[in-house]
Design an enzyme around this catalytic site. Structure first.
Site, short mmCIF file in Angstrom:
data_model
loop_
_atom_site.label_atom_id
_atom_site.label_comp_id
_atom_site.label_asym_id
_atom_site.label_seq_id
_atom_site.Cartn_x
_atom_site.Cartn_y
_atom_site.Cartn_z
N HIS A 40 0.97 -1.21 -0.31
CA HIS A 40 0.05 0.07 -0.17
C HIS A 40 0.85 1.33 -0.03
CE1 HIS A 40 0.87 -0.49 4.19
NE2 HIS A 40 0.08 0.78 4.63
N HIS B 122 1.51 3.90 1.99
CA HIS B 122 1.82 4.76 3.03
C HIS B 122 3.36 4.73 3.05
CE1 HIS B 122 -1.87 4.07 5.57
NE2 HIS B 122 -2.04 5.07 4.88
N ASP C 257 5.76 4.43 5.09
CA ASP C 257 6.64 3.48 5.87
C ASP C 257 6.75 2.21 5.10
OD1 ASP C 257 3.80 3.56 6.75
OD2 ASP C 257 4.40 1.87 8.12
N HIS C 258 6.00 2.28 3.99
CA HIS C 258 6.05 0.78 3.16
C HIS C 258 6.72 1.10 1.69
CE1 HIS C 258 3.57 -1.31 5.92
NE2 HIS C 258 3.22 -0.20 6.40
N HIS D 59 -7.40 -0.96 6.00
CA HIS D 59 -6.43 0.03 6.18
C HIS D 59 -6.23 1.19 5.31
CE1 HIS D 59 -3.02 1.49 8.16
NE2 HIS D 59 -2.35 1.21 7.00
N ASP E 104 -0.42 -3.92 6.18
CA ASP E 104 -0.98 -3.42 7.22
C ASP E 104 -2.63 -3.78 7.42
OD1 ASP E 104 1.56 -2.38 7.94
OD2 ASP E 104 0.76 -0.20 7.73
N HIS F 149 4.52 -4.92 10.33
CA HIS F 149 4.95 -4.10 11.50
C HIS F 149 5.39 -5.00 12.66
CE1 HIS F 149 4.41 0.21 10.63
NE2 HIS F 149 3.36 -0.36 9.74
FE FE Z 1 2.55 0.85 8.10
ZN ZN Z 2 -0.23 1.63 6.45
#
Ligand code: FE
Ligand code: ZN
Length: 240
Positions: free
Chosen positions: A55, A57, A59-60, A113, A132, A170
């Site tokens: 996805h 975001h 942090d990915h 999410h 996530d 995570h």
């Molecule tokens: Fe994340």
């Molecule tokens: Zn995420």
């Protein structure tokens, strides 16, 4: 067959290094921090064929263009979110297949999410990359989708073989365990699993991948019998 190795990045994220044992082809899932991701790829032989994105975001996806440039890998991500993902070489959606060497990963649409969230399931090796959407003993927040969408997405995971390895985005398991024990205090399997996780983390080891069978026994979000129960759990966890 696919093997999956977690690569700890950022604060508490995991990228996943996938390797097809027949051909040596490799893929990296959600390579948001180039340094440790490149170190893991180089240690495994320096070959990278594909970058798989779950996805949009940061942090990915943050390291995607850097890793693409270093290794010349092709980038796979959700067609539905192409407008907010790095440039995709292979836009995919529900039911599409992604080949890592001789191993085929099936794309599963898992909104909840985020709208365009996808998962990859490699039957040969029993590996699920779920981003996530599902965490060990938890699930992702409903940032864009509805509880009904997340319920349907989790339902697509619940029917996979119980030995499936759940490779999530995570290391949230210990904090998820605290809420899970609060929400489902009578669950003996959960209590035993939470203790197992505590031991792993105390030894500095990742708590993931977990086995789907353990999540089905212990994860209250995966165990929610209906949309209303899942919505209530998610709302309570947001405030926990
Ligand atoms: Fe994340
Ligand atoms: Zn995420």
């Amino acid at each position: 067959m696919i093997t999956a190795q977690p690569v700890a990045i950022l604060q508490d994220n995991y990228a996943w290094l996938l390797r097809d044992s027949a051909t040596g082809a490799t893929a990296i899932v959600d390579p948001a921090e180039p340094g440790p991701v490149a170190a893991a790829i180089d240690e495994a032989g320096g070959r990278l064929d594909l970058i798989l994105l779950t996805h949009h975001h940061g942090d990915h996806i943050a390291g995607t263009d850097d890793i693409r440039a270093r290794y010349g890998a092709r980038v796979v991500g959700a067609r539905a979110d192409a407008h907010r993902l790095p440039r995709l070489d292979l836009p995919v959606g529900e039911g599409d297949s992604v080949a890592v060497g001789e191993s085929l990963g099936r794309v599963i649409d898992t909104p909840g999410h985020t709208h365009g969230q996808i998962a990859f399931y490699f039957a040969d090796g029993g590996v699920l990359l779920c981003g996530d959407t599902l965490f060990s003993l938890g699930c992702g927040r409903l940032l864009e989708g509805t509880a009904a969408e997340l319920f349907a997405s989790l339902g697509k995971f619940a029917v996979l073989p119980p030995e499936t390895l759940v490779c999530c985005g995570h290391e949230y398991t210990e904090s998820n365990a605290r809420f899970a024990l609060h929400a489902d205090p009578g669950n003996a399997a959960l209590r035993a699993y939470a203790e197992h996780v505590r031991t792993l983390r105390a030894a500095g080891r990742p708590s993931v991948p977990s086995r789907l069978a353990d999540e089905l026994a212990a994860n209250p979000f995966l165990r929610a019998a209906d949309v209303a129960t899942l919505a209530d759990l998610r709302a309570r966890k947001d405030k926990f």
